[in-house]
Design a protein around this motif. Structure first.
Motif, PDB file in Angstrom:
ATOM      1  N   VAL A   6      75.557  47.301  24.278  1.00 22.18           N
ATOM      2  CA  VAL A   6      74.347  47.583  23.503  1.00 22.18           C
ATOM      3  C   VAL A   6      74.625  47.432  22.010  1.00 22.18           C
ATOM      4  CG1 VAL A   6      72.708  49.399  22.878  1.00 22.18           C
ATOM      5  CG2 VAL A   6      73.317  49.049  25.267  1.00 22.18           C
ATOM      6  N   VAL A   7      75.743  47.959  21.546  1.00 21.55           N
ATOM      7  CA  VAL A   7      76.088  47.857  20.120  1.00 21.55           C
ATOM      8  C   VAL A   7      76.285  46.399  19.725  1.00 21.55           C
ATOM      9  CG1 VAL A   7      77.895  48.394  18.431  1.00 21.55           C
ATOM     10  CG2 VAL A   7      77.035  50.180  19.949  1.00 21.55           C
ATOM     11  N   GLU A   8      77.025  45.652  20.536  1.00 20.87           N
ATOM     12  CA  GLU A   8      77.271  44.248  20.196  1.00 20.87           C
ATOM     13  C   GLU A   8      75.995  43.420  20.205  1.00 20.87           C
ATOM     14  OE1 GLU A   8      80.251  43.121  23.017  1.00 20.87           O
ATOM     15  OE2 GLU A   8      81.883  43.987  21.829  1.00 20.87           O
ATOM     16  N   ASP A   9      75.049  43.791  21.063  1.00 16.09           N
ATOM     17  CA  ASP A   9      73.810  43.015  21.147  1.00 16.09           C
ATOM     18  C   ASP A   9      72.789  43.374  20.074  1.00 16.09           C
ATOM     19  OD1 ASP A   9      74.750  41.605  23.290  1.00 16.09           O
ATOM     20  OD2 ASP A   9      73.588  42.681  24.805  1.00 16.09           O
ATOM     21  N   TYR A  10      72.762  44.639  19.637  1.00 19.01           N
ATOM     22  CA  TYR A  10      71.654  45.081  18.791  1.00 19.01           C
ATOM     23  C   TYR A  10      72.029  45.484  17.371  1.00 19.01           C
ATOM     24  CZ  TYR A  10      68.941  44.829  23.009  1.00 19.01           C
ATOM     25  OH  TYR A  10      68.326  44.377  24.133  1.00 19.01           O
ATOM     26  N   ILE A  11      73.308  45.601  17.060  1.00 21.19           N
ATOM     27  CA  ILE A  11      73.710  45.878  15.674  1.00 21.19           C
ATOM     28  C   ILE A  11      74.290  44.597  15.113  1.00 21.19           C
ATOM     29  CG2 ILE A  11      75.216  47.217  14.163  1.00 21.19           C
ATOM     30  CD1 ILE A  11      74.977  49.531  16.082  1.00 21.19           C
ATOM     31  N   HIS A  12      73.664  44.085  14.089  1.00 21.34           N
ATOM     32  CA  HIS A  12      74.048  42.776  13.573  1.00 21.34           C
ATOM     33  C   HIS A  12      74.919  42.844  12.324  1.00 21.34           C
ATOM     34  CE1 HIS A  12      71.495  41.043  16.590  1.00 21.34           C
ATOM     35  NE2 HIS A  12      70.471  41.791  16.166  1.00 21.34           N
ATOM     36  N   ALA A  13      74.912  43.957  11.611  1.00 16.54           N
ATOM     37  CA  ALA A  13      75.761  44.103  10.425  1.00 16.54           C
ATOM     38  C   ALA A  13      77.199  44.334  10.901  1.00 16.54           C
ATOM     39  CB  ALA A  13      75.291  45.268   9.573  1.00 16.54           C
ATOM     40  N   THR A  14      78.099  43.469  10.484  1.00 20.51           N
ATOM     41  CA  THR A  14      79.471  43.496  10.996  1.00 20.51           C
ATOM     42  C   THR A  14      80.173  44.818  10.736  1.00 20.51           C
ATOM     43  OG1 THR A  14      79.607  41.116  10.631  1.00 20.51           O
ATOM     44  CG2 THR A  14      81.667  42.282  10.982  1.00 20.51           C
ATOM     45  N   GLY A  15      80.080  45.329   9.531  1.00 20.54           N
ATOM     46  CA  GLY A  15      80.762  46.585   9.202  1.00 20.54           C
ATOM     47  C   GLY A  15      80.237  47.753  10.007  1.00 20.54           C
ATOM     48  N   LEU A  16      78.914  47.836  10.128  1.00 22.20           N
ATOM     49  CA  LEU A  16      78.303  48.913  10.900  1.00 22.20           C
ATOM     50  C   LEU A  16      78.662  48.778  12.378  1.00 22.20           C
ATOM     51  CD1 LEU A  16      76.458  51.371  11.016  1.00 22.20           C
ATOM     52  CD2 LEU A  16      74.521  49.778  11.244  1.00 22.20           C
ATOM     53  N   LYS A  17      78.683  47.544  12.876  1.00 25.72           N
ATOM     54  CA  LYS A  17      79.026  47.309  14.276  1.00 25.72           C
ATOM     55  C   LYS A  17      80.448  47.780  14.571  1.00 25.72           C
ATOM     56  CE  LYS A  17      77.847  43.377  16.013  1.00 25.72           C
ATOM     57  NZ  LYS A  17      77.756  41.970  16.457  1.00 25.72           N
ATOM     58  N   VAL A  18      81.383  47.449  13.700  1.00 24.16           N
ATOM     59  CA  VAL A  18      82.772  47.875  13.890  1.00 24.16           C
ATOM     60  C   VAL A  18      82.876  49.391  13.833  1.00 24.16           C
ATOM     61  CG1 VAL A  18      85.081  47.818  12.868  1.00 24.16           C
ATOM     62  CG2 VAL A  18      83.768  45.709  13.083  1.00 24.16           C
ATOM     63  N   LEU A  19      82.193  50.002  12.874  1.00 24.55           N
ATOM     64  CA  LEU A  19      82.225  51.455  12.747  1.00 24.55           C
ATOM     65  C   LEU A  19      81.685  52.136  14.001  1.00 24.55           C
ATOM     66  CD1 LEU A  19      82.659  54.034  11.034  1.00 24.55           C
ATOM     67  CD2 LEU A  19      80.295  53.737  10.241  1.00 24.55           C
ATOM     68  N   VAL A  20      80.552  51.667  14.493  1.00 20.58           N
ATOM     69  CA  VAL A  20      79.952  52.275  15.682  1.00 20.58           C
ATOM     70  C   VAL A  20      80.838  52.061  16.903  1.00 20.58           C
ATOM     71  CG1 VAL A  20      77.965  52.199  17.244  1.00 20.58           C
ATOM     72  CG2 VAL A  20      77.611  52.136  14.781  1.00 20.58           C
ATOM     73  N   LEU A  21      81.447  50.886  17.033  1.00 25.23           N
ATOM     74  CA  LEU A  21      82.344  50.636  18.162  1.00 25.23           C
ATOM     75  C   LEU A  21      83.578  51.531  18.114  1.00 25.23           C
ATOM     76  CD1 LEU A  21      82.153  46.749  18.501  1.00 25.23           C
ATOM     77  CD2 LEU A  21      81.288  48.455  20.108  1.00 25.23           C
ATOM     78  N   VAL A  22      84.132  51.735  16.916  1.00 31.64           N
ATOM     79  CA  VAL A  22      85.302  52.614  16.777  1.00 31.64           C
ATOM     80  C   VAL A  22      84.915  54.054  17.100  1.00 31.64           C
ATOM     81  CG1 VAL A  22      86.907  53.594  15.087  1.00 31.64           C
ATOM     82  CG2 VAL A  22      86.551  51.140  15.183  1.00 31.64           C
ATOM     83  N   LEU A  23      83.779  54.516  16.564  1.00 33.11           N
ATOM     84  CA  LEU A  23      83.325  55.879  16.854  1.00 33.11           C
ATOM     85  C   LEU A  23      83.016  56.058  18.333  1.00 33.11           C
ATOM     86  CD1 LEU A  23      81.023  56.585  13.777  1.00 33.11           C
ATOM     87  CD2 LEU A  23      83.313  57.507  14.228  1.00 33.11           C
ATOM     88  N   SER A  24      82.432  55.052  18.949  1.00 30.79           N
ATOM     89  CA  SER A  24      82.143  55.110  20.379  1.00 30.79           C
ATOM     90  C   SER A  24      83.427  55.188  21.193  1.00 30.79           C
ATOM     91  CB  SER A  24      81.338  53.882  20.798  1.00 30.79           C
ATOM     92  OG  SER A  24      81.217  53.818  22.199  1.00 30.79           O
ATOM     93  N   THR A  25      84.416  54.405  20.811  1.00 32.11           N
ATOM     94  CA  THR A  25      85.693  54.428  21.531  1.00 32.11           C
ATOM     95  C   THR A  25      86.359  55.791  21.412  1.00 32.11           C
ATOM     96  OG1 THR A  25      85.993  52.056  21.179  1.00 32.11           O
ATOM     97  CG2 THR A  25      87.960  53.338  21.709  1.00 32.11           C
ATOM     98  N   PHE A  26      86.407  56.329  20.198  1.00 27.05           N
ATOM     99  CA  PHE A  26      87.015  57.655  20.017  1.00 27.05           C
ATOM    100  C   PHE A  26      86.202  58.738  20.727  1.00 27.05           C
ATOM    101  CE2 PHE A  26      89.254  55.885  16.191  1.00 27.05           C
ATOM    102  CZ  PHE A  26      90.543  56.081  16.700  1.00 27.05           C
ATOM    103  N   GLY A  27      84.883  58.658  20.674  1.00 23.42           N
ATOM    104  CA  GLY A  27      84.039  59.638  21.345  1.00 23.42           C
ATOM    105  C   GLY A  27      84.213  59.618  22.851  1.00 23.42           C
ATOM    106  N   HIS A  28      84.263  58.420  23.422  1.00 24.63           N
ATOM    107  CA  HIS A  28      84.463  58.312  24.863  1.00 24.63           C
ATOM    108  C   HIS A  28      85.870  58.760  25.264  1.00 24.63           C
ATOM    109  CE1 HIS A  28      80.759  55.896  24.801  1.00 24.63           C
ATOM    110  NE2 HIS A  28      80.626  56.326  26.044  1.00 24.63           N
ATOM    111  N   ALA A  29      86.859  58.429  24.460  1.00 25.73           N
ATOM    112  CA  ALA A  29      88.222  58.892  24.756  1.00 25.73           C
ATOM    113  C   ALA A  29      88.296  60.411  24.692  1.00 25.73           C
ATOM    114  CB  ALA A  29      89.217  58.267  23.784  1.00 25.73           C
ATOM    115  N   LEU A  30      87.664  60.987  23.681  1.00 26.43           N
ATOM    116  CA  LEU A  30      87.635  62.442  23.560  1.00 26.43           C
ATOM    117  C   LEU A  30      86.918  63.077  24.745  1.00 26.43           C
ATOM    118  CD1 LEU A  30      88.327  64.885  21.757  1.00 26.43           C
ATOM    119  CD2 LEU A  30      86.095  64.582  20.689  1.00 26.43           C
ATOM    120  N   GLY A  31      85.826  62.479  25.180  1.00 23.86           N
ATOM    121  CA  GLY A  31      85.103  62.976  26.351  1.00 23.86           C
ATOM    122  C   GLY A  31      85.946  62.921  27.613  1.00 23.86           C
TER     123      GLY A  31
END
Length: 127
Positions: A86-111
């Motif tokens: 979803v992030v890769e398909d709908y967030i087009h700003a590269t910096g924001l996309k990387v930030l959201v992917l990193v936060l998602s990865t850490f959030g899922h790992a923490l979960g």
């Protein structure tokens, strides 16, 4: 004649850069979650009492604890794969996309860590 640039060839960026593996991982976790979800739902439906003592006794069974850990890890991994798409398909700003992917990865790992820790803490009986 190849349409891939030399830089993309060095980086391994062709037309399919791992999408197949991602697709298969998402489908396999979905298939695994069907019996695991049925097991979990039917197990909980069979209880008359949902007190902490009853649930802890149920969770202390080795098979139940193992299946619950597998279910937790499958749910978190499946969610992580879906959020990534979803992030890769709908967030087009590269910096924001990387930030959201990193936060998602850490959030899922923490979960995943929190879920497995909670299950093991109750299953071992140190709660």
């Amino acid at each position: 004649m190849s349409l891939i640039t030399p830089l993309n060839r060095v980086l391994g960026l062709g037309t399919a850069t791992g999408g197949t593996e991602h697709w298969w991982a998402q489908r396999l976790t979905a298939v695994a979650l069907v019996p695991l979800g049925l097991w979990f739902t039917l197990s909980l439906a069979g209880f008359d009492d949902y007190s902490y003592a009853t649930m802890a006794a149920w969770l202390r069974s080795p098979i139940t604890g193992a299946l619950l850990v597998v279910t937790t890890l499958c749910v978190v991994y499946h969610s992580w794969l879906g959020v990534q798409i979803v992030v890769e398909d709908y967030i087009h700003a590269t910096g924001l996309k990387v930030l959201v992917l990193v936060l998602s990865t850490f959030g899922h790992a923490l979960g995943a860590i929190a879920g497995v820790f909670a299950i093991l803490k109750i299953a071992v009986g140190t709660s």
